[in-house]
Design an enzyme around this catalytic site. Structure first.
Site, PDB file in Angstrom:
ATOM      1  N   LYS A 248     -12.181  11.551 -11.214  1.00 63.04           N
ATOM      2  CA  LYS A 248     -12.615  12.325 -10.057  1.00 63.04           C
ATOM      3  C   LYS A 248     -12.763  13.790 -10.474  1.00 63.04           C
ATOM      4  CE  LYS A 248     -11.661  12.987  -5.140  1.00 63.04           C
ATOM      5  NZ  LYS A 248     -10.792  12.643  -4.005  1.00 63.04           N
ATOM      6  N   GLU A 336      -3.937   2.061   8.419  1.00 62.05           N
ATOM      7  CA  GLU A 336      -3.523   2.560   9.729  1.00 62.05           C
ATOM      8  C   GLU A 336      -2.805   1.501  10.552  1.00 62.05           C
ATOM      9  OE1 GLU A 336      -6.888   4.976   8.174  1.00 62.05           O
ATOM     10  OE2 GLU A 336      -6.626   2.816   8.498  1.00 62.05           O
ATOM     11  N   ARG A 364      -8.565   2.794  14.362  1.00 61.69           N
ATOM     12  CA  ARG A 364      -8.508   1.578  13.552  1.00 61.69           C
ATOM     13  C   ARG A 364      -7.238   0.780  13.805  1.00 61.69           C
ATOM     14  NH1 ARG A 364     -11.872   2.503   8.699  1.00 61.69           N
ATOM     15  NH2 ARG A 364     -10.340   1.521   7.356  1.00 61.69           N
TER      16      ARG A 364
END
Length: 589
Positions: A248, A336, A364
């Site tokens: 990244k 979640e 969610r």
């Protein structure tokens, strides 16, 4: 900035005209182009830098947009956008009226599926692959690119589980960089780490066990190796899984070294990578930091307090508690539903769980809020960050639905603080011991108080307050948008408008409301959530239930449409909730 090759690539067809030997130069130019724009216009940086070679390879090998390519979450899709007819307008990224920071079907035929939230790509790509099969199209390719943080989510596993028993023409590319926004966590992350290290896990390869043709891991920055493998996989039938290893922030030293900060670094020097300090003095704290520092303060005295966040320790500032009390604070990854039910389980055993989740991501876990928490009346404390309009992230991230989707749930108390002090005090009140679930919603950004670290005071549940008295019209505000009314009072006719900070969406302060309805003929409600089903709707329901027929009630809030991206104040202006337009509305009354 010199872009010899990139300047002539308007779409993937142009890219495919180049020889493979020129693609590393395209990668360098594409990476430089992203850095050049994001350095001044801001946005998500590290994720897109990490997949430059993969992006080029995918569009080089596959016949996009006829072949369907889905980017999970979409943080990493900047290179994709630049190569697909949006290079000339990429500088408008995340700006009002400009292109979205995420893939968007309305924006381009190359964006096969709109994303923004994690872990949706596998299910969507599988749906497309099965649709192609039903329609008799056996040549179309369907590709989902998903990160190692996102693939650990339950929905991703649901998609893998289904795909593994089909013969769908599906390719899943795992972009493994051990990062989401924060570092990836969990046993699956450890598994992939062992795979990369060459440890003997292939006998029990979890992907192959799900009936996928697994290949890799390969170097995600070796464009030739990626192209070779993608070309091979095109002819392999059934569900396929390619594991690539990337870094990244690749290509910008600072972004590689500080991957959390450079996920979305703000403005920075494109040459050195150094972030450019904001010249505006930030004397007020971020709401997330008020939460993060307050929970640590409370946890030092109350050993029953635990903290939970689904993959947002930095964004929610639960990182402060994780650092101070690592045994009592949990980053559970992008999960979640698990986070909410984990909190419920803890609550059954006498702990006091503070579950810190962004408003848009709490959507969610709606069933878990109802079934696992509220139905059992468990005292879980939901700290709902990024409530209201969040700005440049746009429609996928605005936290405007929570009031409407929470206030209809029995047992659940919903509170919206006006300022930092009220946030601190409701957290203090919650940990004293409550016998119900409590939702506390607060916005992205900074507050209005310098001296917010005041002595704690208990808040009476269901009680609003009068901020300023008036004789003609009552304004009822909920949450931090009430500060707009406070700012405007000096510009409004003296004593005409009374302002009430209602604080609780549920239960409403009915004693205060009766007094208001009996005194004022005209009542205005204002909120930074959707009008339909929101706080204003709750006031209308109160009026109907109590037969208040002579009062005129006007509702201000988010209209019934998805808001685009842009600066927060620009978006407030668009929906007539800027200070000036609120003032104009009030002066006409």
């Amino acid at each position: 900035m010199k872009t010899t090759l990139l300047a002539h690539i308007n779409n993937p067809k142009d890219l495919r005209k180049l020889s493979k030997s020129k693609l590393p130069q395209v990668a360098k130019e594409l990476r430089d182009f992203i850095i050049d724009i994001v350095a001044t216009k801001e946005g998500h940086l590290g994720a897109s830098l990490g997949v430059v070679e993969l992006t080029i390879a995918l569009h080089y090998v596959f016949d996009t947009p006829n072949d369907l390519l889905i980017w999970d979450v979409g943080h990493q899709a900047y290179g994709h956008k630049i190569l697909t007819e949006r290079r000339a307008i990429f500088h408008t990224n995340r700006q009002l009226g400009g292109i979205s920071g995420f893939p968007n079907r309305n924006e381009s035929k190359y964006d096969a599926f709109g994303t923004g939230h994690s872990s949706t790509s596998i299910s969507a790509a599988l749906g497309m692959a099965l649709a192609s099969k039903i329609k008799g199209d056996f040549k179309k390719q369907h590709i989902a690119v998903i990160g190692d943080a996102s693939i650990a989510s339950g929905m991703a596993f649901e998609g893998l589980n289904h795909a593994g028993v089909t013969d769908a023409n599906l390719l899943i590319v795992l972009n493994d960089n051990t990062m989401g926004i924060d570092p990836s966590v969990g046993a699956l992350k450890n598994y992939f780490t062992n795979v990369k290290a060459g440890k003997k896990v292939r006998k029990n390869n979890i992907i192959e066990a799900l009936n996928f043709n697994y290949s890799g891991p390969i170097d995600g920055h070796n464009i030739t190796a990626i192209i070779t493998e993608l070309e091979r996989l095109k002819s392999v039938k059934g569900p396929k899984f390619l594991h690539i290893i990337t870094t990244k922030g690749k290509g910008l030293k600072n972004a590689e070294q500080d991957q959390v900060t450079y996920h979305a670094p703000g403005k920075f020097n494109k040459i050195t990578g150094e972030r450019i300090a904001n010249t505006i003095e930030n004397k007020f704290p971020k709401f997330q930091d008020v939460f993060g520092k307050t929970i640590v303060e409370l946890a030092k005295k109350n050993t029953k307090i635990v903290g939970i966040t689904p993959a947002m320790p930095t964004g929610s500032s639960l990182k402060f508690m994780i650092e101070e009390f690592p045994e009592r604070a949990f980053d559970v990854g992008i999960a979640e539903q698990h986070a909410v039910t984990l909190a419920a389980g803890m609550a059954t055993q006498g702990l006091i769980p503070f579950c810190a989740i962004y408003s848009t991501f709490l959507q969610r876990a709606y069933d878990q809020i109802i079934h696992d928490v509220a139905l059992q009346n468990l005292p879980v404390i939901f700290c709902i960050d990024r409530a209201g309009i969040v700005g440049e992230d746009g429609a996928t991230h605005h936290g405007v639905f929570d009031i409407a989707y929470l206030r209809c749930i029995p047992n659940l108390v919903v509170f919206a603080p006006l300022n930092e002090l009220e946030l601190r005090n409701i957290m203090y009140t919650a940990q004293l011991g409550v016998n119900f679930p409590l939702a506390i919603r607060y916005p992205r950004g900074r507050g209005t108080m310098v001296d917010w670290k005041q002595a704690f005071a208990k808040i009476e549940i269901g009680k609003g307050t009068c901020i300023s008295k008036g004789t003609d019209i009552a304004i009822l505000s909920i949450g931090t948008i009430g500060n707009k009314i406070i700012e405007l009072q000096k510009e409004l006719p003296s004593n005409k408008f009374a302002h009430y900070n209602m604080r609780f969406v549920k239960p409403l302060d009915e004693t205060l409301l009766h007094a208001i309805f009996q005194k004022f003929n005209t009542i205005i409600t204002i909120e930074d959530g959707v009008i339909i089903g929101g706080f204003g709707s709750a006031i209308l329901e109160f009026a109907s239930k109590n037969n208040y027929k002579k009062n005129t009630i006007k509702l201000m809030g988010i209209p019934d449409s998805f808001m685009e991206h842009g600066k927060t104040e620009e978006l407030f202006e668009n929906i007539h909730l800027s200070n000036n337009l609120i003032k104009d509305f009030l002066l006409k009354l």
